[in-house]
Design a protein around this motif. Sequence first.
Motif, PDB file in Angstrom:
ATOM      1  N   ALA A 215       0.834  -1.211   0.000  1.00 18.31           N
ATOM      2  CA  ALA A 215       0.000   0.000   0.000  1.00 18.31           C
ATOM      3  C   ALA A 215       0.864   1.255   0.000  1.00 18.31           C
ATOM      4  O   ALA A 215       0.576   2.228  -0.713  1.00 18.31           O
ATOM      5  CB  ALA A 215      -0.930  -0.013   1.209  1.00 18.31           C
ATOM      6  N   VAL A 216       1.944   1.241   0.784  1.00 28.21           N
ATOM      7  CA  VAL A 216       2.850   2.390   0.829  1.00 28.21           C
ATOM      8  C   VAL A 216       3.540   2.573  -0.521  1.00 28.21           C
ATOM      9  O   VAL A 216       3.629   3.690  -1.050  1.00 28.21           O
ATOM     10  CB  VAL A 216       3.888   2.217   1.955  1.00 28.21           C
ATOM     11  CG1 VAL A 216       4.942   3.329   1.885  1.00 28.21           C
ATOM     12  CG2 VAL A 216       3.199   2.215   3.313  1.00 28.21           C
ATOM     13  N   LEU A 217       4.034   1.462  -1.105  1.00 28.51           N
ATOM     14  CA  LEU A 217       4.724   1.541  -2.395  1.00 28.51           C
ATOM     15  C   LEU A 217       3.781   2.003  -3.500  1.00 28.51           C
ATOM     16  O   LEU A 217       4.184   2.749  -4.395  1.00 28.51           O
ATOM     17  CB  LEU A 217       5.315   0.177  -2.755  1.00 28.51           C
ATOM     18  CG  LEU A 217       6.521  -0.267  -1.920  1.00 28.51           C
ATOM     19  CD1 LEU A 217       6.928  -1.689  -2.296  1.00 28.51           C
ATOM     20  CD2 LEU A 217       7.689   0.681  -2.125  1.00 28.51           C
ATOM     21  N   LEU A 218       2.517   1.579  -3.438  1.00 22.77           N
ATOM     22  CA  LEU A 218       1.535   2.021  -4.435  1.00 22.77           C
ATOM     23  C   LEU A 218       1.331   3.525  -4.362  1.00 22.77           C
ATOM     24  O   LEU A 218       1.233   4.204  -5.395  1.00 22.77           O
ATOM     25  CB  LEU A 218       0.212   1.292  -4.215  1.00 22.77           C
ATOM     26  CG  LEU A 218      -0.949   1.691  -5.124  1.00 22.77           C
ATOM     27  CD1 LEU A 218      -0.602   1.442  -6.588  1.00 22.77           C
ATOM     28  CD2 LEU A 218      -2.219   0.938  -4.738  1.00 22.77           C
ATOM     29  N   ALA A 219       1.287   4.066  -3.140  1.00 22.13           N
ATOM     30  CA  ALA A 219       1.109   5.507  -2.983  1.00 22.13           C
ATOM     31  C   ALA A 219       2.319   6.279  -3.506  1.00 22.13           C
ATOM     32  O   ALA A 219       2.177   7.377  -4.048  1.00 22.13           O
ATOM     33  CB  ALA A 219       0.875   5.836  -1.513  1.00 22.13           C
ATOM     34  N   VAL A 220       3.504   5.691  -3.374  1.00 14.83           N
ATOM     35  CA  VAL A 220       4.725   6.377  -3.793  1.00 14.83           C
ATOM     36  C   VAL A 220       4.974   6.217  -5.290  1.00 14.83           C
ATOM     37  O   VAL A 220       5.228   7.199  -6.008  1.00 14.83           O
ATOM     38  CB  VAL A 220       5.937   5.865  -2.993  1.00 14.83           C
ATOM     39  CG1 VAL A 220       7.232   6.461  -3.526  1.00 14.83           C
ATOM     40  CG2 VAL A 220       5.772   6.178  -1.512  1.00 14.83           C
ATOM     41  N   PHE A 226       3.021  -1.578 -10.085  1.00 12.09           N
ATOM     42  CA  PHE A 226       2.596  -2.904 -10.531  1.00 12.09           C
ATOM     43  C   PHE A 226       3.732  -3.651 -11.219  1.00 12.09           C
ATOM     44  O   PHE A 226       3.852  -4.876 -11.093  1.00 12.09           O
ATOM     45  CB  PHE A 226       1.385  -2.777 -11.454  1.00 12.09           C
ATOM     46  CG  PHE A 226       0.217  -2.110 -10.789  1.00 12.09           C
ATOM     47  CD1 PHE A 226      -0.552  -2.811  -9.880  1.00 12.09           C
ATOM     48  CD2 PHE A 226      -0.103  -0.787 -11.049  1.00 12.09           C
ATOM     49  CE1 PHE A 226      -1.628  -2.207  -9.239  1.00 12.09           C
ATOM     50  CE2 PHE A 226      -1.165  -0.169 -10.414  1.00 12.09           C
ATOM     51  CZ  PHE A 226      -1.930  -0.880  -9.508  1.00 12.09           C
ATOM     52  N   VAL A 227       4.597  -2.942 -11.940  1.00 12.13           N
ATOM     53  CA  VAL A 227       5.756  -3.586 -12.552  1.00 12.13           C
ATOM     54  C   VAL A 227       6.688  -4.118 -11.475  1.00 12.13           C
ATOM     55  O   VAL A 227       7.168  -5.263 -11.547  1.00 12.13           O
ATOM     56  CB  VAL A 227       6.503  -2.598 -13.468  1.00 12.13           C
ATOM     57  CG1 VAL A 227       7.793  -3.222 -13.995  1.00 12.13           C
ATOM     58  CG2 VAL A 227       5.611  -2.170 -14.626  1.00 12.13           C
TER      59      VAL A 227
END
Length: 259
Positions: A215-220, A226-227
């Motif tokens: 979730a944190v990486l998606l926000a950043v 997704f890759v």
Amino acid sequence: MKPSNQQRLARAKFALPSLVTLLSIACGFGSIVISVDNAHIGNPDDYRLAAILLVLAGVFDALDGFVARATNTQSSFGMQLDSIADVMNFGCAPGLLLYCYGFAQMSEAHPTLVRMGGLACFIFVTCGALRLARFNVSAGRTDPRYFVGMPITAGAACVASVVVAWPDPLITMAQCFALMALMVGVGTLMVSTIRFPSSKHPSGKVMLVLVAVCAVLLAVLQTRFFVLFFLLYICATLLLNIAWQTGWRGVAPPKVYQD
């Protein structure tokens, strides 16, 4: 004799999972239409929309099974319809999307490269169909905690994530060759015997931590997350299988059925 209201309700209940599957097919078909219409235009927004429709098709693909279990309306017809939908939505649609995205703009300058790209995309579609056929005949004969080979839905999402992250059509030969390698590589993973963890694998605190990190990486990272996700997913799975081969049992290996 006219069917009673109760009989009509029972028929409608059994039709509900199939209607959800048809919504999945509609998303896959919409992705194909957008990909073809955009092949010689190269609008990045349209390519990204086609990829997002594949993700939506995956959502409906998961929902049809949930609806069937919730309403106790599982049937052989539904299973066959779902399998046919998977070939189109997660085999043909992403194969065509990546062909239009990666090679349609190169047709005049590098016609041979375009044919090679078409072959690579066909290999992806073929491997997806073989993966589904093997899954259908091996149901109940493999450990439900693991998939044998990468699931076709994950394979389609893996290649579509490239379009979501970088929707501009490819313009260099190096990019085209990298895309060919991606299509063939993901196709090979689908027909391999490498075990990929399924959603039926027991989850605990580690899984909750991973979800929070994602979730944190998606926000950043936003669309490029997704890759990175699929890169880590594939690498972690390969390392897990190698660890099993060397005798590590920190994560329970799959059970082997003799038949």
